[in-house]
Scaffold this motif. Structure first.
Motif, PDB file in Angstrom:
ATOM      1  N   HIS A 125     -11.528   0.970   0.711  1.00  0.00           N
ATOM      2  CA  HIS A 125     -10.259   1.010  -0.011  1.00  0.00           C
ATOM      3  C   HIS A 125      -9.514   2.328   0.234  1.00  0.00           C
ATOM      4  O   HIS A 125      -9.978   3.210   0.965  1.00  0.00           O
ATOM      5  N   HIS A 139      -8.131   0.249   4.203  1.00  0.00           N
ATOM      6  CA  HIS A 139      -6.757   0.469   3.762  1.00  0.00           C
ATOM      7  C   HIS A 139      -6.519   1.954   3.533  1.00  0.00           C
ATOM      8  O   HIS A 139      -7.288   2.606   2.813  1.00  0.00           O
ATOM      9  N   SER A 140      -5.487   2.509   4.158  1.00  0.00           N
ATOM     10  CA  SER A 140      -5.057   3.889   3.934  1.00  0.00           C
ATOM     11  C   SER A 140      -6.204   4.873   4.195  1.00  0.00           C
ATOM     12  O   SER A 140      -6.663   4.993   5.328  1.00  0.00           O
ATOM     13  N   CYS A 161      -5.066  -1.388   7.535  1.00  0.00           N
ATOM     14  CA  CYS A 161      -3.980  -1.691   6.603  1.00  0.00           C
ATOM     15  C   CYS A 161      -3.403  -0.384   6.057  1.00  0.00           C
ATOM     16  O   CYS A 161      -4.160   0.474   5.594  1.00  0.00           O
ATOM     17  N   HIS A 166       0.953  -3.761   8.274  1.00  0.00           N
ATOM     18  CA  HIS A 166       1.674  -2.587   7.758  1.00  0.00           C
ATOM     19  C   HIS A 166       2.995  -3.014   7.140  1.00  0.00           C
ATOM     20  O   HIS A 166       3.701  -3.874   7.676  1.00  0.00           O
ATOM     21  N   ASP A 197       0.910  -0.528  -0.276  1.00  0.00           N
ATOM     22  CA  ASP A 197      -0.284  -1.200  -0.800  1.00  0.00           C
ATOM     23  C   ASP A 197      -0.184  -2.707  -0.598  1.00  0.00           C
ATOM     24  O   ASP A 197      -0.061  -3.493  -1.537  1.00  0.00           O
TER      25      ASP A 197
END
Length: 209
Positions: free
Chosen positions: A29, A99-100, A123, A149, A182
């Motif tokens: 995450h 993600h991130s 992502c 994205h 997000d």
């Protein structure tokens, strides 16, 4: 609740098990999040025959560490590698996703372990030194990579990601209009989940009716 010894303390993880799964996603995450935020995403993958593993990065969720800090992506990558070892025991094709902050951690792991996966999904990929440093590794490995994205992402602007993506063989980038950083928690989350599931089945050779 399951934990394992991590680079900086005990690491909490979740396994959304699925009988008869065709493939599995190992997920990391973003900053300030934890695996509890991703039950909906895991359920969406499950409806398409895909299991999911996820960890709380150090200092996040139930994992030990210093709250409120991003931590070291190298440490996160080592913890992610341990989670991959657990997932590998199921014998399913694995796709790595982040993600991130989790995307930066996933890229760090891919620099030394791309051959453990059938594909990777990034992502909200942040603009860090990890990204260009990983381009050559991914290009040489030929690992299929999907980048998802938001076109209006202000935390991780899309232009540098577009430029980087163009240098990696086998990489596909999907842009989502009117979407920010997000993606998995925005109004278009269903489309993103569908695209990720479609990619997983394609690279795992497990497409089903």
């Amino acid at each position: 609740m399951p934990f394992f010894p991590g680079a900086t303390g005990q690491v909490h993880y979740r396994h959304w098990n699925l009988r008869g799964a065709h493939a599995a996603v190992v997920f990391a995450h973003g900053m300030g999040q934890h695996t509890g935020h991703y039950h909906r995403f895991a359920a969406g993958l499950a409806s398409d025959g895909i299991a999911m593993w996820g960890l709380d990065l150090a200092g996040h969720g139930l994992s030990e560490g210093i709250p409120g800090r991003a931590g070291d992506v190298a440490d996160h990558a080592r913890d992610l590698s341990t989670l991959v070892e657990l997932a590998e025991e199921e014998g399913l094709p694995l796709v790595l996703m982040g993600h991130s902050l989790g995307a930066a951690s996933a890229l760090t792991l891919l620099r030394s372990a791309a051959d453990r996966f059938t594909g990777a999904v990034l992502c909200g990929t942040p603009r860090t030194a990890t990204i260009p440093a990983t381009a050559d590794v991914l290009d040489r490995s030929g690992l299929p990579v999907l980048v998802v994205h938001g076109a209006d992402d202000r935390l991780a602007p899309i232009d540098p990601v577009r430029a980087w993506a163009a240098t990696v063989r086998g990489l596909r980038i999907l842009e989502y209009p009117d979407a920010g950083h997000d993606l998995l928690h925005e109004p278009g989350h269903r489309a993103v989940t569908h695209d990720v599931a479609d990619f997983v089945h394609r690279v795992a050779g497990s497409r089903h009716e």
